[in-house]
Write a protein that holds these residues in place. Structure first.
Motif, PDB file in Angstrom:
ATOM      1  N   TYR A 177       0.827  -1.204   0.000  1.00 55.45           N
ATOM      2  CA  TYR A 177       0.000   0.000   0.000  1.00 55.45           C
ATOM      3  C   TYR A 177       0.866   1.262   0.000  1.00 55.45           C
ATOM      4  O   TYR A 177       0.632   2.195  -0.767  1.00 55.45           O
ATOM      5  N   VAL A 178       1.877   1.285   0.888  1.00 56.19           N
ATOM      6  CA  VAL A 178       2.761   2.453   0.960  1.00 56.19           C
ATOM      7  C   VAL A 178       3.500   2.641  -0.355  1.00 56.19           C
ATOM      8  O   VAL A 178       3.648   3.772  -0.847  1.00 56.19           O
ATOM      9  N   SER A 179       3.966   1.542  -0.949  1.00 56.54           N
ATOM     10  CA  SER A 179       4.708   1.617  -2.200  1.00 56.54           C
ATOM     11  C   SER A 179       3.873   2.217  -3.315  1.00 56.54           C
ATOM     12  O   SER A 179       4.397   2.943  -4.171  1.00 56.54           O
ATOM     13  N   ASP A 180       2.574   1.928  -3.303  1.00 53.16           N
ATOM     14  CA  ASP A 180       1.686   2.427  -4.361  1.00 53.16           C
ATOM     15  C   ASP A 180       1.256   3.879  -4.160  1.00 53.16           C
ATOM     16  O   ASP A 180       0.548   4.435  -5.012  1.00 53.16           O
ATOM     17  N   HIS A 181       1.680   4.501  -3.041  1.00 51.31           N
ATOM     18  CA  HIS A 181       1.235   5.871  -2.757  1.00 51.31           C
ATOM     19  C   HIS A 181       2.421   6.782  -2.396  1.00 51.31           C
ATOM     20  O   HIS A 181       2.545   7.261  -1.260  1.00 51.31           O
ATOM     21  N   GLN A 235       9.471   9.082  -1.103  1.00 52.85           N
ATOM     22  CA  GLN A 235       9.518   8.325  -2.349  1.00 52.85           C
ATOM     23  C   GLN A 235      10.961   7.992  -2.710  1.00 52.85           C
ATOM     24  O   GLN A 235      11.904   8.655  -2.292  1.00 52.85           O
ATOM     25  N   ARG A 236      11.107   6.941  -3.490  1.00 54.97           N
ATOM     26  CA  ARG A 236      12.399   6.532  -4.039  1.00 54.97           C
ATOM     27  C   ARG A 236      12.137   5.839  -5.374  1.00 54.97           C
ATOM     28  O   ARG A 236      11.017   5.383  -5.640  1.00 54.97           O
ATOM     29  N   LYS A 237      13.162   5.770  -6.210  1.00 53.11           N
ATOM     30  CA  LYS A 237      13.005   5.132  -7.512  1.00 53.11           C
ATOM     31  C   LYS A 237      13.211   3.629  -7.357  1.00 53.11           C
ATOM     32  O   LYS A 237      14.243   3.173  -6.840  1.00 53.11           O
ATOM     33  N   GLY A 238      12.238   2.847  -7.789  1.00 53.65           N
ATOM     34  CA  GLY A 238      12.321   1.404  -7.709  1.00 53.65           C
ATOM     35  C   GLY A 238      13.139   0.806  -8.830  1.00 53.65           C
ATOM     36  O   GLY A 238      13.644   1.517  -9.723  1.00 53.65           O
ATOM     37  N   GLU A 239      13.261  -0.534  -8.818  1.00 56.28           N
ATOM     38  CA  GLU A 239      14.053  -1.217  -9.834  1.00 56.28           C
ATOM     39  C   GLU A 239      13.456  -1.068 -11.229  1.00 56.28           C
ATOM     40  O   GLU A 239      14.162  -1.145 -12.227  1.00 56.28           O
ATOM     41  N   ASN A 240      12.143  -0.880 -11.287  1.00 56.49           N
ATOM     42  CA  ASN A 240      11.486  -0.713 -12.587  1.00 56.49           C
ATOM     43  C   ASN A 240      11.546   0.726 -13.103  1.00 56.49           C
ATOM     44  O   ASN A 240      10.991   1.053 -14.155  1.00 56.49           O
ATOM     45  N   GLY A 241      12.218   1.610 -12.358  1.00 53.53           N
ATOM     46  CA  GLY A 241      12.360   2.994 -12.770  1.00 53.53           C
ATOM     47  C   GLY A 241      11.249   3.907 -12.297  1.00 53.53           C
ATOM     48  O   GLY A 241      11.348   5.130 -12.430  1.00 53.53           O
ATOM     49  N   LYS A 298       4.594  10.114  -2.011  1.00 56.59           N
ATOM     50  CA  LYS A 298       4.318  11.537  -1.819  1.00 56.59           C
ATOM     51  C   LYS A 298       2.827  11.821  -1.605  1.00 56.59           C
ATOM     52  O   LYS A 298       2.294  12.794  -2.117  1.00 56.59           O
ATOM     53  N   GLU A 299       2.173  10.934  -0.839  1.00 52.43           N
ATOM     54  CA  GLU A 299       0.751  11.110  -0.568  1.00 52.43           C
ATOM     55  C   GLU A 299       0.499  11.110   0.937  1.00 52.43           C
ATOM     56  O   GLU A 299       1.252  10.508   1.711  1.00 52.43           O
ATOM     57  N   ASN A 300      -0.559  11.786   1.343  1.00 53.63           N
ATOM     58  CA  ASN A 300      -0.971  11.811   2.748  1.00 53.63           C
ATOM     59  C   ASN A 300      -1.793  10.551   3.035  1.00 53.63           C
ATOM     60  O   ASN A 300      -2.817  10.319   2.385  1.00 53.63           O
ATOM     61  N   ILE A 301      -1.344   9.731   3.979  1.00 59.69           N
ATOM     62  CA  ILE A 301      -2.080   8.518   4.338  1.00 59.69           C
ATOM     63  C   ILE A 301      -2.426   8.561   5.821  1.00 59.69           C
ATOM     64  O   ILE A 301      -1.731   9.203   6.630  1.00 59.69           O
ATOM     65  N   HIS A 302      -3.500   7.855   6.183  1.00 60.61           N
ATOM     66  CA  HIS A 302      -3.988   7.852   7.562  1.00 60.61           C
ATOM     67  C   HIS A 302      -3.906   6.438   8.124  1.00 60.61           C
ATOM     68  O   HIS A 302      -4.426   5.492   7.528  1.00 60.61           O
ATOM     69  N   GLU A 346       8.309   4.863  -5.920  1.00 60.16           N
ATOM     70  CA  GLU A 346       7.483   4.117  -4.969  1.00 60.16           C
ATOM     71  C   GLU A 346       7.558   4.792  -3.606  1.00 60.16           C
ATOM     72  O   GLU A 346       8.564   5.418  -3.264  1.00 60.16           O
ATOM     73  N   GLY A 347       6.481   4.646  -2.826  1.00 66.20           N
ATOM     74  CA  GLY A 347       6.416   5.301  -1.530  1.00 66.20           C
ATOM     75  C   GLY A 347       7.226   4.595  -0.461  1.00 66.20           C
ATOM     76  O   GLY A 347       7.398   3.366  -0.487  1.00 66.20           O
ATOM     77  N   VAL A 348       7.743   5.370   0.503  1.00 67.60           N
ATOM     78  CA  VAL A 348       8.472   4.828   1.656  1.00 67.60           C
ATOM     79  C   VAL A 348       8.101   5.642   2.894  1.00 67.60           C
ATOM     80  O   VAL A 348       7.762   6.830   2.787  1.00 67.60           O
ATOM     81  N   ILE A 349       8.151   4.969   4.065  1.00 69.83           N
ATOM     82  CA  ILE A 349       7.927   5.711   5.308  1.00 69.83           C
ATOM     83  C   ILE A 349       9.099   5.532   6.275  1.00 69.83           C
ATOM     84  O   ILE A 349       9.140   6.175   7.320  1.00 69.83           O
ATOM     85  N   GLY A 350      10.067   4.651   5.933  1.00 70.23           N
ATOM     86  CA  GLY A 350      11.274   4.527   6.749  1.00 70.23           C
ATOM     87  C   GLY A 350      11.161   3.570   7.912  1.00 70.23           C
ATOM     88  O   GLY A 350      11.512   3.942   9.041  1.00 70.23           O
ATOM     89  N   VAL A 351      10.690   2.352   7.663  1.00 71.78           N
ATOM     90  CA  VAL A 351      10.642   1.337   8.720  1.00 71.78           C
ATOM     91  C   VAL A 351      11.161   0.012   8.158  1.00 71.78           C
ATOM     92  O   VAL A 351      11.033  -0.269   6.964  1.00 71.78           O
ATOM     93  N   TYR A 352      11.748  -0.788   9.056  1.00 68.77           N
ATOM     94  CA  TYR A 352      12.200  -2.121   8.685  1.00 68.77           C
ATOM     95  C   TYR A 352      11.119  -3.153   9.002  1.00 68.77           C
ATOM     96  O   TYR A 352      10.239  -2.918   9.830  1.00 68.77           O
ATOM     97  N   GLN A 353      11.229  -4.290   8.348  1.00 68.29           N
ATOM     98  CA  GLN A 353      10.314  -5.397   8.609  1.00 68.29           C
ATOM     99  C   GLN A 353      10.541  -5.911  10.032  1.00 68.29           C
ATOM    100  O   GLN A 353      11.668  -5.963  10.515  1.00 68.29           O
TER     101      GLN A 353
END
Length: 420
Positions: free
Chosen positions: A240-244, A268-274, A246-250, A277-284
């Motif tokens: 979900y985060v990857s698909d959004h 956001q960061r550039k994925g392998e497909n160019g 630079k968006e405001n999420i709740h 994708e969204g990021v929030i800065g957490v590890y699994q």
């Protein structure tokens, strides 16, 4: 310098474990192993233990176990040859000297009439020019002196080719198998320390300066919902985060049994497909369990074996970018980057290289373990072995092509390195 030391240690470990697999199974099968070598070229260090000489050689580009019967015996006693022999208390030959006889005045000198070191273990000849023919029994573990080193003779039943097909197959297969076992062990150690990734919808380590940390989220927070969508697992959060970007999420977050609402703007960061994708800065999230670590060690090894096979398939079908094919220089450069990231990355990298070595060695190509296994499979199908001279020629040609491929890959490495 640090990278060079790490590379030598890693490759030394991978090669020594691989060759140890060959060695231990060969010895268990009763095969005489003359030498266990790490590296090629001139000897740096050598020590003999039992019937095997353990050597460290100058060029750290591989290793080998020299088994009796794999190659023609380097020591041959011919009729008419003058040799020196040493006898044990029973009068049996325990040592044979063929060169520099003047350095062995205490030996018994014989002009050879007949010598059978394969089957009957008999040596006969003349001690004096006009004397009678004398015969001696040769000990099964008798040695011969060559290059100032004593080597043990190899009766037929101690030679590689004399062993049952299954024993020979397992001896060859044991090298790659040990690399796979090493990968499993390293991954188990890694997951035991770092923890096993969990698919629960819980935050792992939160990275400073990223949206999650700025919004007050902490490790251990359970994400119940995102924008009203219930989250069932970690992968759901990632997707979900990857698909959004630079968006405001709740987020609906559960912490210490209580729920709270948190809003944040994803990075956001550039994925392998160019694409971004969204990021929030957490590890699994991870969990610490030895049993889980063992399972993860096997599953991670299986994953990399599968990825290696996929890559090889793409290489054959033309779907692989040859510019990404790495040789020694490329691996050295990549290892330097891994070393800079820390010990745990080095562990992962070592395990990956161990899997890579196992899979590559099992390819049915001449001069590799897989090529030798292929000849054994052909022997099983035909009911008789391929002629040794023909097999040796195929392996020689295959080795030449592998060296040529190594040069081409190394050239590709250098071009990629200097084009950065």
């Amino acid at each position: 310098m640090e990278t060079l030391i790490i590379v030598v240690i890693i490759f030394g470990l991978l090669v020594s474990i691989h060759e140890f697999g060959h060695l231990i199974v060969a010895k268990r099968s009763g095969i005489l192993c003359r030498e266990y070598a790490i590296g090629f070229g001139p000897k740096i260090f050598a020590v003999k233990k039992g019937e095997t000489v353990y050597t460290l050689r100058l060029l750290p580009i591989g290793g080998y176990v020299r088994m009796a019967g794999e190659d023609p015996e380097t020591f041959e006693v011919k009729p008419g040859q003058s040799i020196g022999v040493y006898l044990d208390r029973r009068g049996h030959v325990s040592r044979i000297v063929s060169d520099h006889l003047e350095k062995h005045p205490d030996a018994r000198f014989i002009t050879v009439e007949r010598c059978d070191l394969d089957e009957k273990l008999i040596l006969s000849g003349y001690e004096q020019e006009d004397g009678p023919l004398v015969s001696y029994t040769v000990n099964r573990d008798a040695t011969y002196l060559a290059d100032n080193q004593d080597f043990q003779i190899a009766p037929r039943d101690r030679q590689f080719a004399s062993k049952p097909l299954l024993a020979r197959f397992l001896t060859i297969f044991a090298g790659p198998l040990m690399n796979l076992i090493l990968a499993v062990v390293i991954f188990i150690i890694y997951f035991s320390i770092q923890g096993v990734p969990s698919n629960e919808p819980v935050l792992g380590k939160v990275i400073n300066g990223y949206p999650a940390e700025k919004s007050g989220l902490v490790a251990g927070d359970r994400i119940v919902q995102i924008d009203g969508h219930r989250t069932m697992n970690w992968q759901g959060i990632v997707n979900y985060v990857s698909d959004h970007p630079k968006e405001n999420i709740h987020l609906t977050v559960e912490r210490n049994g209580r729920q709270k609402q948190v809003s944040l703007i994803t990075g956001q960061r550039k994925g392998e497909n160019g694409k971004f994708e969204g990021v929030i800065g957490v590890y699994q999230p991870t969990r610490h369990s030895f049993i889980a670590s063992v399972g993860a060690g096997f599953s991670q090894t299986y994953y990399w074996v599968k990825m290696e096979l996929v890559g090889l398939k793409m290489l054959v079908t033309g779907g692989f970018d040859l510019n990404k094919l790495a040789g020694p220089v490329g691996i050295y450069h990549a290892t330097g980057e891994v070393v800079a990231q820390g010990l745990f990355f080095v562990l992962n990298w070592t395990a990956f290289l161990s899997v890579n070595l196992a899979v590559i060695n099992l390819l049915p190509l001449p001069a590799l373990d897989g090529g030798r296994l292929l000849f054994l499979i052909l022997e099983a199908l035909r009911g008789k072995p391929v002629e040794p001279q023909k097999e040796a020629l195929v392996h020689f040609i295959g080795f030449a092509f592998l060296m040529l491929l190594m040069l081409l890959v190394t050239w590709n490495d250098l071009q990629n390195l200097f084009s950065r």
